[in-house]
Design a protein around this motif. Structure first.
Motif, short mmCIF file in Angstrom:
data_model
loop_
_atom_site.label_atom_id
_atom_site.label_comp_id
_atom_site.label_asym_id
_atom_site.label_seq_id
_atom_site.Cartn_x
_atom_site.Cartn_y
_atom_site.Cartn_z
N GLY A 151 0.82 -1.21 0.00
CA GLY A 151 0.00 0.00 0.00
C GLY A 151 0.85 1.25 0.00
O GLY A 151 2.08 1.18 -0.09
N LYS A 152 0.19 2.39 0.14
CA LYS A 152 0.87 3.68 0.04
C LYS A 152 1.93 3.86 1.14
O LYS A 152 3.06 4.24 0.87
CB LYS A 152 -0.19 4.77 0.15
N LYS A 153 1.54 3.55 2.36
CA LYS A 153 2.45 3.77 3.50
C LYS A 153 3.69 2.88 3.40
O LYS A 153 4.80 3.31 3.67
CB LYS A 153 1.72 3.46 4.81
N THR A 154 3.46 1.61 3.05
CA THR A 154 4.57 0.67 2.95
C THR A 154 5.51 1.09 1.83
O THR A 154 6.73 1.09 1.99
CB THR A 154 4.04 -0.75 2.69
N ALA A 155 4.93 1.48 0.68
CA ALA A 155 5.74 1.90 -0.46
C ALA A 155 6.60 3.10 -0.07
O ALA A 155 7.79 3.18 -0.41
CB ALA A 155 4.84 2.25 -1.64
N GLN A 156 6.00 4.00 0.66
CA GLN A 156 6.71 5.20 1.12
C GLN A 156 7.87 4.80 2.04
O GLN A 156 8.98 5.34 1.92
CB GLN A 156 5.68 6.01 1.88
N ARG A 157 7.61 3.83 2.90
CA ARG A 157 8.65 3.36 3.82
C ARG A 157 9.81 2.75 3.05
O ARG A 157 10.98 2.99 3.35
CB ARG A 157 8.02 2.30 4.73
N TYR A 158 9.49 1.93 2.03
CA TYR A 158 10.53 1.32 1.20
C TYR A 158 11.35 2.41 0.49
O TYR A 158 12.58 2.34 0.44
CB TYR A 158 9.91 0.40 0.14
N ALA A 159 10.64 3.39 -0.07
CA ALA A 159 11.33 4.44 -0.84
C ALA A 159 12.26 5.23 0.06
O ALA A 159 13.42 5.50 -0.29
CB ALA A 159 10.31 5.36 -1.51
N PHE A 160 11.79 5.58 1.24
CA PHE A 160 12.63 6.33 2.19
C PHE A 160 13.84 5.49 2.57
O PHE A 160 14.94 6.02 2.72
CB PHE A 160 11.82 6.70 3.43
N PHE A 161 13.65 4.21 2.73
CA PHE A 161 14.75 3.33 3.07
C PHE A 161 15.83 3.37 1.99
O PHE A 161 17.02 3.47 2.28
CB PHE A 161 14.24 1.89 3.25
N VAL A 162 15.39 3.34 0.73
CA VAL A 162 16.34 3.40 -0.38
C VAL A 162 17.09 4.73 -0.37
O VAL A 162 18.31 4.78 -0.51
CB VAL A 162 15.62 3.20 -1.73
N ILE A 163 16.35 5.81 -0.16
CA ILE A 163 16.96 7.14 -0.18
C ILE A 163 17.95 7.30 0.97
O ILE A 163 18.99 7.94 0.83
CB ILE A 163 15.87 8.23 -0.13
N GLU A 164 17.62 6.71 2.11
CA GLU A 164 18.48 6.86 3.28
C GLU A 164 19.72 5.97 3.21
O GLU A 164 20.68 6.19 3.93
CB GLU A 164 17.69 6.54 4.56
N ASN A 165 19.69 4.96 2.34
CA ASN A 165 20.84 4.07 2.24
C ASN A 165 21.83 4.54 1.18
O ASN A 165 21.62 5.54 0.51
CB ASN A 165 20.36 2.65 1.96
#
Lengths: 197, 197
Positions: B22-36
């Motif tokens: 869903g939207k929240k999970t996708a956002q969490r994944y994207a932030f994880f990528v950006i932060e790594n």
């Protein structure tokens, strides 16, 4: 022996490194990619690298943005700053359409257990912004837990001598929740902060 | 207005297209990528495209594999074929270490409601394999629902004239489950197939 051959196994591993993703879910994601078109996989891959390359922290507030200054800092009222712990908190706050101020991301909070002191979060930057822009109010939207609370108190102590109003999000029972299931700390807070109707 | 600027929003959209995200999970994944790290994003991107490019269907069984013939088909007993609906069912079956036969993926099952007839799944290929290799037994490991059941029956009708033994995974109560919570269809099946001890 791994369950799959190397290219599949590697993709599963990368999906597994995402937060909250276990083996089965990662496998499901990988199969989905393999079953879909090559174009989609290529574009997904591009989006991954592009997000990493183009997304920076806003020079002003620390929010993720693709330009130097984020759209919020560019357009909105600089006199009210809402302080949050993480960029994702901005997403939640932005759902409140009536807020017209800007944000400041601390990237964490003061947390002695994790060896995080005032110098490990973006407090210096907040101080500089407040000094520079004639800020009238700083709203502390740190999390309603011990660490967030302590951070808010610290910010208040820091900024009050500068003549800035420091406020904190109200704490109480959530709208739509059930008093039966509210915890005692929240109820105590709600009772203390009761308002005349 | 979208919640984020374009590169972030696009990455979120790709994550969101994954099954069950869903939207929240996708956002969490994207932030994880950006932060790594950038390296990690680049390698993740590479793994995506590589999995798509290098992974094919095994010419024999239809399982995903990186070579022409999958390692299972290459090494194991060709005289016993376990028929499954999807490649992911092979992963589950492979946990049973004692099975030494090979697999055949149907890519679906006979399902009139979805307009899927015998010609829409890999039955012809199964027939060809059985004819060619001197197969002794075909184990139907299609799902224990109406469609899977019907498909198994169809396979049995098709292969029995060829002198091949066709079997079906036993149905009954699951190990470790509770009879109190077993559904009546399963219990009825378990009762009918009861075995002397």
């Amino acid at each position: 022996m791994p369950d799959f051959e190397e290219p599949i196994e590697r993709l599963i591993e990368y999906f597994r490194s995402l937060p909250g993703v276990g083996k089965k879910t990662a496998q499901r994601y990988a199969f989905f990619v393999i079953e879909n078109s090559r174009d989609k996989a290529v574009n997904f891959a591009k989006a991954l690298v592009e997000a990493k390359d183009k997304v920076h922290l806003c020079k002003e507030c620390g929010n993720y943005c693709a330009s130097e200054i984020c759209p919020i800092c560019e357009r909105r009222n600089q006199k009210v700053i809402c302080v949050v712990q993480e960029p994702k908190d901005i997403v939640a706050m932005e759902k409140v359409k009536s807020f017209d101020g800007v944000y400041h991301v601390l990237f964490g909070c003061i947390n002695p257990l994790e060896n995080k002191g005032p110098n490990d979060i973006k407090l210096k930057e907040l101080l500089a912004r407040v000094g520079k822009n004639g800020v009238q109010e700083v709203i502390c939207a740190t999390n309603p837990d011990v660490e967030g609370e302590a951070t808010a108190m610290y910010i208040a102590k820091l900024l009050k001598p500068m003549g800035v109003k420091v406020t904190r999000l109200a704490q109480g029972i959530s709208i739509g929740s059930d008093i039966e299931f509210a915890d005692e700390v929240t109820l105590e807070k709600a009772l203390k902060s009761r308002q005349e109707i």
